[in-house]
Design a protein around this motif. Structure first.
Motif, short mmCIF file in Angstrom:
data_model
loop_
_atom_site.label_atom_id
_atom_site.label_comp_id
_atom_site.label_asym_id
_atom_site.label_seq_id
_atom_site.Cartn_x
_atom_site.Cartn_y
_atom_site.Cartn_z
N ALA A 152 0.79 -1.18 0.03
CA ALA A 152 -0.13 0.03 -0.03
C ALA A 152 0.93 1.34 0.10
O ALA A 152 1.52 1.56 1.13
N VAL A 153 0.92 1.75 -1.10
CA VAL A 153 2.05 2.99 -1.29
C VAL A 153 1.08 4.32 -1.00
O VAL A 153 0.13 4.57 -1.91
N ASP A 154 1.64 5.28 -0.29
CA ASP A 154 0.97 6.49 -0.24
C ASP A 154 2.05 7.43 0.30
O ASP A 154 3.00 7.02 0.57
N VAL A 155 2.04 8.78 -0.19
CA VAL A 155 3.16 9.70 0.19
C VAL A 155 2.89 10.51 1.53
O VAL A 155 3.49 11.13 1.85
N GLN A 156 1.62 10.20 1.94
CA GLN A 156 1.20 10.70 3.37
C GLN A 156 1.12 9.90 4.54
O GLN A 156 0.42 8.94 4.52
N GLU A 157 2.12 10.17 5.51
CA GLU A 157 2.16 9.11 6.49
C GLU A 157 0.77 9.30 7.38
O GLU A 157 0.40 8.25 7.87
N GLY A 158 0.06 10.41 7.42
CA GLY A 158 -1.43 10.50 7.97
C GLY A 158 -2.20 9.39 7.25
O GLY A 158 -3.22 8.99 7.98
N MET A 159 -2.28 9.21 6.27
CA MET A 159 -3.05 8.28 5.50
C MET A 159 -2.77 6.90 6.18
O MET A 159 -3.72 6.02 6.39
N HIS A 160 -1.32 6.40 6.14
CA HIS A 160 -1.11 5.30 6.76
C HIS A 160 -1.68 5.08 8.09
O HIS A 160 -1.91 4.07 8.75
N ASP A 161 -1.52 6.10 8.99
CA ASP A 161 -2.09 6.35 10.58
C ASP A 161 -3.31 5.88 10.32
O ASP A 161 -3.78 5.38 11.26
N PRO A 166 -4.42 -5.75 7.45
CA PRO A 166 -4.20 -7.18 7.30
C PRO A 166 -2.90 -7.35 7.32
O PRO A 166 -1.80 -6.91 7.07
N GLU A 167 -2.42 -8.71 7.64
CA GLU A 167 -1.06 -9.14 7.67
C GLU A 167 -0.43 -9.22 6.50
O GLU A 167 0.78 -9.14 6.59
N ASN A 168 -1.12 -9.53 5.26
CA ASN A 168 -0.26 -9.26 4.07
C ASN A 168 -0.10 -8.03 3.34
O ASN A 168 0.08 -8.04 2.17
N VAL A 169 -0.43 -7.06 4.11
CA VAL A 169 -0.18 -5.49 3.57
C VAL A 169 0.82 -5.12 4.11
O VAL A 169 1.03 -4.68 5.47
N SER A 170 1.75 -4.45 3.27
CA SER A 170 2.85 -3.76 3.75
C SER A 170 2.71 -2.34 3.60
O SER A 170 2.20 -1.86 2.44
N LEU A 171 2.70 -1.42 4.49
CA LEU A 171 2.41 0.11 4.14
C LEU A 171 3.82 0.44 3.74
O LEU A 171 4.96 0.43 4.48
N VAL A 172 3.74 1.52 2.66
CA VAL A 172 5.04 1.92 2.05
C VAL A 172 4.89 3.21 1.86
O VAL A 172 3.95 3.93 1.00
N LEU A 173 5.62 4.17 2.72
CA LEU A 173 5.79 5.76 2.66
C LEU A 173 6.45 5.93 1.65
O LEU A 173 7.82 5.86 1.66
N SER A 174 6.04 6.41 0.37
CA SER A 174 7.10 6.58 -0.76
C SER A 174 6.54 7.54 -1.84
O SER A 174 5.03 7.32 -2.07
N ASP A 175 7.25 8.30 -2.62
CA ASP A 175 6.73 8.94 -3.88
C ASP A 175 6.59 7.68 -4.84
O ASP A 175 6.93 6.46 -4.62
N THR A 176 6.06 8.17 -6.09
CA THR A 176 5.65 7.00 -6.95
C THR A 176 6.62 7.14 -8.08
O THR A 176 6.69 6.34 -9.15
#
Length: 186
Positions: free
Chosen positions: A64-73, A81-91
């Motif tokens: 799950a790629v997003d540029v905003q840590e607030g969205m991941h929060d 879910p266990e099989n989801v990794s949160l990725v803070l990154s530009d595209t």
């Protein structure tokens, strides 16, 4: 076209199932991805993980790629879910190896992405991998979503995909949105 991000302050709107599924259902997204049980998939502009949660049961891993840590929060607060990794990154660039991903999708965020995100998606996708775009249409009425001048048409989005060596294998145009399925070149 100016690129922007969806405001974290309005993130609760991203969890409105009736509104979201009106434009792209979970079943349609999974169909378009045609995932395998062991696939690695990237959700570009994942936000609060609304569609990530729909895809996760059908694949081995979702990044799950997003540029905003607030969205991941926000996503962490509702449970990831266990099989989801949160990725803070530009595209552009994407933090994945060449040919490492089976599918990439973006739901209602294509208009926010720089064109380099499409080229990067082509780089990280294995040959024959799918790039699925469900987004607001510039031919819509603009009653929901971003202003019309910030949107693409299905044709202009298809041209962007073709410029990154994707062949568009499916296109559906609706009153406010469109769905494209591009396949990465061999």
């Amino acid at each position: 076209m100016d690129y922007h991000t969806f405001s974290v302050e309005n993130a609760d709107r991203l969890e409105d199932a009736a509104a979201r599924y009106r434009h792209c259902s979970a079943e349609e997204l999974v169909w378009a991805l045609a995932p395998g049980a062991d696939d690695a998939v990237v959700d570009l502009g994942s936000g609060t993980g609304f569609y990530t949660d729909d895809v996760a049961p059908h694949v081995g891993r979702v990044h799950a790629v997003d540029v905003q840590e607030g969205m991941h929060d926000r996503y962490r607060a509702k449970g990831v879910p266990e099989n989801v990794s949160l990725v803070l990154s530009d595209t552009d660039p994407l933090p994945f190896d060449d040919d490492a991903i089976d599918a990439v999708y973006t739901t209602n965020t294509f208009h926010e992405l720089p064109r380099g995100a499409v080229t990067e998606s082509a780089r990280v996708l294995r040959p024959g991998g799918r790039f699925v775009v469900a987004d607001w249409s510039a031919e819509g009425r603009g009653e929901r979503g971003p202003p019309l001048d910030q949107r693409h048409t299905a044709d202009s989005a298809g041209t962007i995909l073709a410029g990154a060596d994707f062949s568009v294998e499916f296109e559906a145009v609706r009153p406010e949105t469109f769905l494209l399925v591009g396949v990465a070149g061999e």
